[in-house]
Design an enzyme around this catalytic site. Structure first.
Site, PDB file in Angstrom:
ATOM      1  N   TYR A   1       0.835  -1.290   0.074  1.00 30.43           N
ATOM      2  CA  TYR A   1       0.072  -0.075  -0.001  1.00 30.43           C
ATOM      3  C   TYR A   1       0.726   1.296   0.093  1.00 30.43           C
ATOM      4  O   TYR A   1       1.626   1.661   0.910  1.00 30.43           O
ATOM      5  CB  TYR A   1      -0.917   0.067   1.268  1.00 30.43           C
ATOM      6  CG  TYR A   1      -1.840   1.030   1.381  1.00 30.43           C
ATOM      7  CD1 TYR A   1      -2.027   2.156   0.542  1.00 30.43           C
ATOM      8  CD2 TYR A   1      -2.561   1.354   2.705  1.00 30.43           C
ATOM      9  CE1 TYR A   1      -2.997   3.190   0.710  1.00 30.43           C
ATOM     10  CE2 TYR A   1      -3.289   2.133   2.949  1.00 30.43           C
ATOM     11  CZ  TYR A   1      -3.605   2.983   1.917  1.00 30.43           C
ATOM     12  OH  TYR A   1      -4.268   4.303   2.003  1.00 30.43           O
TER      13      TYR A   1
ATOM     14  N   LYS B   1      -1.724  -1.311  -3.880  1.00 29.66           N
ATOM     15  CA  LYS B   1      -2.613  -0.137  -3.825  1.00 29.66           C
ATOM     16  C   LYS B   1      -1.727   1.121  -4.089  1.00 29.66           C
ATOM     17  O   LYS B   1      -0.864   1.384  -3.082  1.00 29.66           O
ATOM     18  CB  LYS B   1      -3.320  -0.191  -2.768  1.00 29.66           C
ATOM     19  CG  LYS B   1      -4.598   0.898  -2.562  1.00 29.66           C
ATOM     20  CD  LYS B   1      -4.989   1.036  -1.121  1.00 29.66           C
ATOM     21  CE  LYS B   1      -5.892   2.389  -0.916  1.00 29.66           C
ATOM     22  NZ  LYS B   1      -6.423   2.462   0.638  1.00 29.66           N
TER      23      LYS B   1
END
Length: 292
Positions: free
Chosen positions: A135, A164
């Site tokens: 992330y 992400k």
């Protein structure tokens, strides 16, 4: 593990005195997300106020989410820890309760080198068998991972399976696709970039939007992947004012206020975060009416 589509973020509702977790309301909010048709649920991110929870509270939310979802969709548990040891401890807990994957974001006080970030993920991955979503969100973590570093970790660490990307820079996503020869699935983490990212080949969209927009984020995803770009574009521009507002206003505050408008007693964020003002609630009500 195959992961794609809308990954929805739940809130963390607190008890009336703010000193514990309101598990019945957490159940309500999870059921609302499941009813929206999301493809996975990711507790304990920014929307879930993970940074403001004690270790016991973090574990309560993680375990309750896995139990409530009960295998209906994958549960991807978010973790962000300053120390590698702390991150490994939470990763092991997520594995022990039956989570399907973990979403890991490094946070730092001292600026981390690429080698330190790589080692952070490598040691977490070695401690558990769970797949990992990297992330990247420098706005909240203080750590900005380059596409080259992310792809190198994907190549070197078997557990790393997705990323992400939340910088809001579509060029980052293009670079990830190019550097990985299209092998590393990337997810959009910037609400205002949803349409563009999905058109660029994002495997999905990680978002708190289903809390206030129901099944419309899933509809946007499906329009793009069915090739109905006109319908996707029209829907996106309908949603965009709300998508911008919830991010600009602070996700815990705006999402909790939006849930209150749906008769879910989500309460206020944990201090020092402030609750939504009357003006905030009025604007949310207006934006929700405009989406209908």
């Amino acid at each position: 593990m195959n992961l794609s589509g809308i990954i929805a973020y739940p809130i963390t509702p607190f008890s009336a005195d703010g000193r514990g977790i309101n598990l019945p309301v957490l159940t309500q909010s999870l059921e609302l997300l499941l009813a929206s048709g999301c493809h996975a649920i990711a507790p304990l991110g920014s929307t879930g106020e993970s940074a403001y929870l004690s270790e016991d509270e973090w574990q309560q939310v993680a375990a309750h989410t896995v139990t409530t979802v009960a295998g209906r969709v994958p549960v991807v548990i978010g973790l962000s820890e300053l120390t590698t040891e702390g991150a490994i401890g939470r990763a092991k807990f997520a594995e022990s309760i039956g989570a399907d994957a973990i979403m890991v974001i490094p946070v730092s006080y001292w600026k981390l080198t690429d080698q330190e970030i790589h080692a952070y993920y490598r040691e977490i991955a070695a401690a558990v068998s769970l797949p990992i979503m990297v992330y990247n969100n420098p706005a909240t973590s203080g750590v900005d991972m380059s596409p080259r570093l992310i792809v190198d970790m994907f190549r070197d660490i078997p557990n790393v399976q997705w990323v992400k990307e939340s910088t809001g820079d579509i060029q980052r996503m293009h670079a990830i696709a190019e550097l990985s020869a299209g092998e590393l699935p990337f997810f959009n983490g910037s609400n205002p970039l949803a349409f563009e990212a999905l058109c660029a080949g994002a495997s999905g969209w990680c978002t708190a939007a289903p809390n206030v927009l129901g099944d419309l984020p899933r509809a946007l995803y499906e329009y793009v992947y069915d090739g109905n770009l006109k319908a996707a574009r029209d829907l996106f521009y309908r949603l965009l004012p709300m998508l911008r507002y919830v991010v600009a206003g602070g996700l815990p505050k705006t999402i909790k206020a939006g849930l209150e408008l749906q008769s879910i007693a989500a309460g206020a964020p944990r201090k020092p975060l402030a609750a939504a003002s009357d003006e905030d609630i009025s604007e949310l009500r207006r934006l929700l009416a405009a989406v209908q």
